[in-house]
Write an enzyme that holds these catalytic residues in place. Structure first.
Site, PDB file in Angstrom:
ATOM      1  N   GLY A 196      13.946  31.314  82.064  1.00  0.00           N
ATOM      2  CA  GLY A 196      13.644  29.437  81.136  1.00  0.00           C
ATOM      3  C   GLY A 196      12.296  28.973  80.295  1.00  0.00           C
ATOM      4  O   GLY A 196      11.949  28.434  80.760  1.00  0.00           O
ATOM      5  N   GLY A 197      11.604  30.337  80.995  1.00  0.00           N
ATOM      6  CA  GLY A 197      10.234  29.825  80.969  1.00  0.00           C
ATOM      7  C   GLY A 197       9.692  28.837  81.498  1.00  0.00           C
ATOM      8  O   GLY A 197       9.623  28.636  82.841  1.00  0.00           O
TER       9      GLY A 197
ATOM     10  N   THR B  36      12.736  36.596  81.543  1.00  0.00           N
ATOM     11  CA  THR B  36      13.276  36.509  82.161  1.00  0.00           C
ATOM     12  C   THR B  36      14.097  36.714  83.232  1.00  0.00           C
ATOM     13  O   THR B  36      15.732  36.446  82.391  1.00  0.00           O
ATOM     14  CB  THR B  36      12.649  35.215  83.571  1.00  0.00           C
ATOM     15  OG1 THR B  36      11.657  35.272  82.468  1.00  0.00           O
ATOM     16  CG2 THR B  36      12.656  35.220  84.504  1.00  0.00           C
TER      17      THR B  36
END
Length: 535
Positions: A431-432, A349
């Site tokens: 950072g999911g 991301t």
């Protein structure tokens, strides 16, 4: 520009991203008379070229846009599973679980529709946003540090796909940091989007070629899946933290998890310092909120997500009881959620934040989910596809169960902050599943501890479950320069610590803009290749 805070007395704009060239593109858009939407769009387009392991045309996008009147619009540009997806075939391919990568994990890519939706708030022509990105794709861009490290770690994956190999490992040798990365097919696709809009992907010739290439690789995606896709506009979800209004995107974004964490901090009355005396209790809050996410987050078009209940006093109190070990309303299970993860240090991301003195502000996040997404680059279009379908569950009892035409639960968490109706901050991070935790750390450090944005971003971080989604164990990643007392407290609380080097990519790339008396203060994460600029 630089990774530290960037201040400019009387600054009328600011932008921060994980790549210096993207920040330069955003600054140039401001210089040509654009607003925060123009800057964010130009930066996002450059990142699709310069940070291809983390985002691109083949991924998804969420954004929050604040206008000068204080209205905040949430852009949901996440794509759905193909209408022709066969759930049992997916189950068989993954050995009873969602496959980690490959053609069956590809959902409709929504990023281009998000760019078009964002441009409705911009001043400059749509094509202007792609000038730098197209030039970098055509002429080449130096391989950034994060990209080079990811190529090296994932060389086997890259060599297994002809499209990826031709671009990132020409002649069978991996591109190294600093070498020239040229993407001519992607340049042509970006040029087509710049001239014809997102329609060329969803209802035009670019989309037709993309579908043909993906179907030849075993994806069930079809032209009708692209035609059915549209970015959705919604109201932001808000909660009060101290004297601030914190705004996030509603489901299928996990933004409500950030609000749960902040409300729980206040309910418990704990010290919010991420490495302070209550660090273990704060980690328990983050763990409980993450489990709660996996119980509830889903596509609201298919499942009723009880947002009012999730953020009301009773639910927050129950979550806090669970944290203290005195209640069972939240429970230890994840409700059948998928367990999705990616290789260490990779993914997933990028975040872009931009603001201007006219009152416009943007927090934008775009993503491929795993690093290198599905591991498939369609060569005629140059589009690297995401594997966001990996976030679905195969448990039919889960609200996030895989279904044709359904969007998966999403990790992207853009955030804006207001104070007494005025813009106060824009923040975002990669950072999911850990994005809400990182944002909570930043807000605590800036709001409660009074840190400078660059100091707050660079400070040691930890994440419960790392970047994973659907985990219920006590796995915790922590940067090793955190105070020894904090690390000892986490271990004493029963967390399984994995110590990371200082400033590790495993704990995300966060970026932040604060409104100040004399303009803006902007900061980019030193864990990235980024920069901040204000002027």
């Amino acid at each position: 520009m630089g990774a530290g805070s960037f201040r400019a007395e009387g600054a009328r704009w600011a932008v921060a991203t994980p790549h210096a060239l993207a920040t330069e593109a955003g600054a140039r858009a401001f210089g040509e008379g654009g607003n925060a939407a123009d800057a964010a769009l130009a930066a996002a387009a450059v990142l699709a070229v310069a940070y291809p392991h983390q985002c691109g045309v083949g991924g998804d996008l969420f954004a929050l846009v604040r206008d000068p009147d204080g209205k905040v619009v949430a852009i949901n540009a996440s794509g759905a599973a193909p209408l022709g997806i066969d759930v049992e075939a997916v189950r068989a391919a993954g050995g009873g679980r969602m496959p980690e990568r490959g053609p069956l994990t590809i959902t409709v890519p929504g990023a281009a529709s998000g760019w078009a939706a964002l441009h409705r708030h911009a001043r400059l022509p749509f094509a202007r946003a792609f000038v730098e990105a197209i030039a970098l794709a055509e002429e080449g861009v130096a391989v950034a540090g994060s990209v080079g490290r990811s190529i090296e770690r994932n060389l086997e994956l890259i060599l297994a796909d002809p499209g990826l190999a031709a671009v990132f490992a020409p002649a069978g040798r991996a591109l190294r940091t600093g070498e020239r990365l040229v993407q001519p097919a992607l340049a042509r696709t970006l040029h087509a989007i710049a001239e014809g809009g997102a329609e060329v992907l969803y209802r035009g010739e670019v989309g037709e070629r993309l579908v043909a290439g993906l179907r030849s690789r075993g994806s069930p995606i079809a032209p009708e899946d692209l035609r059915a896709h549209e970015a959705e506009l919604d109201s932001a979800l808000a909660a009060r933290y101290r004297d601030l209004d914190v705004l996030v995107a509603p489901p299928n974004s996990q933004g409500f998890v950030l609000l749960e964490i902040l409300l729980a901090i206040q309910h418990l009355g704990i010290d919010p310092d991420p490495v302070g005396p209550d660090v273990a209790l704060l980690a328990e809050v983050c763990r409980a909120a993450s489990i709660d996410r996996d119980r509830h987050n889903a596509d609201p078009r298919r499942v009723r997500v009880q947002l009012g209940n999730l953020l009301d006093d009773g639910h927050i109190a129950a979550l806090c009881d669970e944290v203290r070990g005195t209640g069972s309303a939240i429970g230890p299970g994840a409700g059948g959620a998928a367990r999705a993860s990616r290789p260490s240090g990779d993914g997933d991301t990028v975040a872009v934040v931009a603001a201007d003195a006219d009152g416009w502000a943007v927090s934008l996040i775009q993503s491929l989910w795993s690093g290198w997404g599905a591991g498939i680059l369609e060569p005629t279009t140059g589009i690297l596809l995401h594997d966001r379908g990996n976030c679905f569950s195969l448990d039919p009892a889960s609200p996030n169960a895989l279904e044709p035409g359904k969007r998966p639960a999403h990790t992207l968490t853009p955030a804006l902050v207001a104070h007494e109706g005025r813009f106060a901050a824009a923040l975002g991070t990669r950072g999911g599943g850990g994005q809400p935790q990182i944002l909570a750390h930043l807000l605590a450090r800036v709001v409660d501890l009074g840190m400078d944005p660059a100091e707050a971003i660079a400070a040691p971080r930890w994440l419960v479950h790392g970047m994973d989604v659907g985990r219920t164990d006590r796995h915790l990643l922590a940067e090793s320069d955190a105070p020894p007392a904090a690390l000892a407290a986490l271990e004493a609380a029963g967390f399984d610590l994995v110590r990371l080097p200082p400033r590790s990519e495993d704990v995300g790339h966060a970026h932040l803009i604060l409104a100040a008396e004399a303009g803006f203060v902007a900061a980019a994460d030193p864990r990235s290749d980024g920069a901040a600029s204000a002027g």
